[in-house]
Design an enzyme around this catalytic site. Sequence first.
Site, PDB file in Angstrom:
ATOM      1  N   GLY A 259       0.814  -1.212   0.000  1.00  0.00           N
ATOM      2  CA  GLY A 259       0.000   0.000   0.000  1.00  0.00           C
ATOM      3  C   GLY A 259       0.848   1.263   0.000  1.00  0.00           C
ATOM      4  O   GLY A 259       0.669   2.150  -0.827  1.00  0.00           O
ATOM      5  N   MET A 261       4.667   3.250   2.097  1.00  0.00           N
ATOM      6  CA  MET A 261       5.876   3.043   2.899  1.00  0.00           C
ATOM      7  C   MET A 261       6.285   4.336   3.593  1.00  0.00           C
ATOM      8  O   MET A 261       6.344   5.399   2.971  1.00  0.00           O
ATOM      9  CB  MET A 261       6.998   2.541   1.974  1.00  0.00           C
ATOM     10  CG  MET A 261       8.310   2.296   2.678  1.00  0.00           C
ATOM     11  SD  MET A 261       8.139   0.987   3.937  1.00  0.00           S
ATOM     12  CE  MET A 261       9.346   1.546   5.128  1.00  0.00           C
ATOM     13  N   HIS A 295      -1.738   6.331   8.596  1.00  0.00           N
ATOM     14  CA  HIS A 295      -0.880   5.224   9.028  1.00  0.00           C
ATOM     15  C   HIS A 295       0.595   5.541   8.763  1.00  0.00           C
ATOM     16  O   HIS A 295       1.425   5.444   9.674  1.00  0.00           O
ATOM     17  CB  HIS A 295      -1.297   3.949   8.288  1.00  0.00           C
ATOM     18  CG  HIS A 295      -0.471   2.744   8.622  1.00  0.00           C
ATOM     19  ND1 HIS A 295      -0.859   1.806   9.552  1.00  0.00           N
ATOM     20  CD2 HIS A 295       0.723   2.320   8.140  1.00  0.00           C
ATOM     21  CE1 HIS A 295       0.073   0.865   9.626  1.00  0.00           C
ATOM     22  NE2 HIS A 295       1.045   1.147   8.776  1.00  0.00           N
ATOM     23  N   GLU A 296       0.902   5.942   7.556  1.00  0.00           N
ATOM     24  CA  GLU A 296       2.307   6.197   7.222  1.00  0.00           C
ATOM     25  C   GLU A 296       2.822   7.402   8.000  1.00  0.00           C
ATOM     26  O   GLU A 296       3.960   7.396   8.487  1.00  0.00           O
ATOM     27  CB  GLU A 296       2.485   6.409   5.711  1.00  0.00           C
ATOM     28  CG  GLU A 296       1.947   5.287   4.827  1.00  0.00           C
ATOM     29  CD  GLU A 296       2.389   3.892   5.222  1.00  0.00           C
ATOM     30  OE1 GLU A 296       3.478   3.748   5.786  1.00  0.00           O
ATOM     31  OE2 GLU A 296       1.620   2.941   4.968  1.00  0.00           O
TER      32      GLU A 296
END
Length: 868
Positions: A259, A261, A295-296
Amino acid sequence: KAIYLKDYQQPDYWIERTELTFELQDEYTLVTAQLDCVRNEQAQPGAALLLAGQDLELLSLVLDGQPLTAGQYETGEESLTVHGLQERSQLEIQTRIYPAKNTALEGLYRSGGMYCTQCEAEGFRRITYYLDRPDVMSVFTTHIIADAAQFPVLLSNGNLVADCVDDGLHKVTWHDPHKKPAYLFALVAGDLRVKEDRFTTMNGRDVALKIFVEPQNIDKTDYALDALKRSMRWDEETYGREYDLDIFMIVAVDDFNMGAMENKGLNIFNSSCVLANPATATDAAYQRIEAIVAHEYFHNWSGNRVTCRDWFQLSLKEGFTVFRDACFSADMNSATVKRIEDANIMRTVQFAEDGGPMAHPVQPDSFIEISNFYTVTIYEKGSEVVGMLHKILGKDGFRKGSDLYFERHDGQAVTIYDFVQAMEDANHVDLTLFKRWYKQAGTPVVTVNSEYDADAQQLRLTLSQRCPDTPGQSNKLAQWIPVQLGLIGADGQDLAIDVEPAAAWTESSQVLHLTEAEQTFVFNGISEQPRLSLFRDFSAPVKVEFEQSADDLLFLLQHDSDGFNRWDAGQRLMLSWISAAQQGRFELLPQVRDVFARLLADESLDPAMVSCLLTLPSEAYIAEFSAQVDPLAIHAARKQVQQAIAASLVKEFSACYQRLQSTAAYAPVPAQMSARSLKNLALAYWVKGSADGLAQAVSQYRSADNMTDQMAALVAVVNSGASAQAEQLLGDFYQQWSQDALVVNQWLSVQAGSAELGRVEFIQQLLAHPAFDWRNPNKVRSVLGAFANQALCHFHREDGAGYRLLADAVLRLNDSNPQIAARLLTPLTKWRRLVPELSELMKAELQRIMQHDALSKDVYEVVSKSLI
Ligand code: ARG
Ligand code: ZN
């Protein structure tokens, strides 16, 4: 071949400073690495330096200014050993690599016209020889030199400290002041457009925000930028975490294995997880983008500032960060709906993994290929375990623990137990028992027995737990299971709770602590036989064995104050209908029909919640609740129940649909997304129930000005079985969108994942379609992933042709992209749970793959473990 946690040792050298120079040429790239090595105090003087490297051409080696000759170093298959280092030495390594030939998409590779990197977990070793392990943290300086015309944009981590054009060459230098492991290194080069904004942190740091995309995508960056700002603010408010560089960049890349990084200061995203505009992206895509951007970004603290000692600790950063992004999404949207979605993934995908040959603990003991361990267990179960800590410690206790964790370990590479230790120390609690969640694989099963004693006004609740054996693990111990619960009276209200032993109850979170194999709890002052609502908010990732009558479930569906358990009650009811249908004795009772009708008309409820309540469990979910899986029978039974609901509520679905029609301009905002989700669910049922519904779907398709409505109408028509209309709309859709890769991927996956269309022969046609490309992971997922995970009635074809198709694809990808090949394999690992005829056919395909020589580590690990 396997690597074990128990063998962990520190390296003999650290690398304090890393200076890299990349010269990007058409055919190849030259990489020069200067490494300032310092001997570990624990190592012997004269110890050799052992570096990892893969697919590298070594051009030269210079140690402390002296070129090295044979004998002073040795190269191995995937290593370089250098002798003669002092306590402090500088090593210079020059290597040549071929990014254009890199189809594995790890290390430095070309995607379209651009260069990008993916170094987690072990991709950096494809760039240069290095101590490619997360406990080696270094300060990086990166020089990039490339043709100025082709590469106006040259990016790496940290701050830009030099940028010039010299004789047709673009030269830049980036410096990242924060120490980091090599897996967080990133480089991007291309002719990219940028969308910019700014953010001021809580302490007044001014941060430049930039999203880089290929020129045609510049109109798809607004939403991610907005989501980024919301994430930055949320992490300050919720965790007290502030951003720590002057610039934060995101780059969208078409060819990407995963998805996204979290590279320091330079996140790289699969374009499908960041690009959106109303015409091309669905509401679901918007929500996924918001979650992944968050999230990242959150990894900057949970992962980058505090990182993992070794890859067995992967869930330290992933479990915690998924928990953080889930709470963020819950705060931005409907918390209950988010909880339902996450529980759904746990129960379908993670429970299946836990019950299969690849079952592993949240902290694994060994692996062959770490890429295979980026799993739902590490991510989602890891997040659930963190969530249980949150329930046990409470919001404030959890925050004290996370504050201590970040403060104590900033700049370090640590273990999962360091995280738990911080939680213990900050709260003065003993979590020894709780730690079993990290070491035991498998899904615990909790059995419930209750007895009401009217004379004593007592309810006795007996809970027992067991955890099935998993590969390499048997005789598991009891785990600490938080059971959030309520006792509901006839009026639908929760009763006050007075329970013995009192120490097993936490009032603030309404949690009962199950810590032994079997425990009985006595609730006092219970004046009527209550209905039990257990595991509210999905308080633990367990299976529950509890017989509740259909009446009780219908009552909970209507009255439980906990939204999650309202949904769960409905799912359990529907599961019982589907299993009745499998035995040929299902009928939709009038009182049930009426409850559904009332829910559809109830405007006081969140529409997205109603949509969840009325959605049937997926075929995969049903399979997880069956002892032996017969996919074709499940498909037929589910379809029968769906048809019955559709047919008996035609008026209600059409009325609900009409009520939710809106003339407001499309915006990806929660209230609108919620209304659309129910509207489009109503449409899907309406289409199945009547010809008017079908006509309405075609009309919605034609008039839609946004992808959510266009796609929902398309899917409804495809699933209706009206093949002429479906063919017409699919053709129109492709005409309209053939230039937009992300939309074409949606078009591929709608067809490949459809029970109406996804026959094996048709999948073969899609694989030959000009829109398909074996080198692009998104396309592979859109066709083969959708087929094997969604079109289950075709994948499980009686003659095994579906399995053969997938196995052929795995073998093909084994050479070019092992990571994707291994992922694609997952559906074939479930052979043991199938009915015997299918089971044999599936196993035969695994054996065929196993016989192939030159299997990648990735594929070998999954296939060999599946056949044990
Ligand atoms: N750390 C990334 C994320 O979860 C995922 C990277 C996975 N890479 C891989 N090669 N498996 O945000
Ligand atoms: Zn992550």
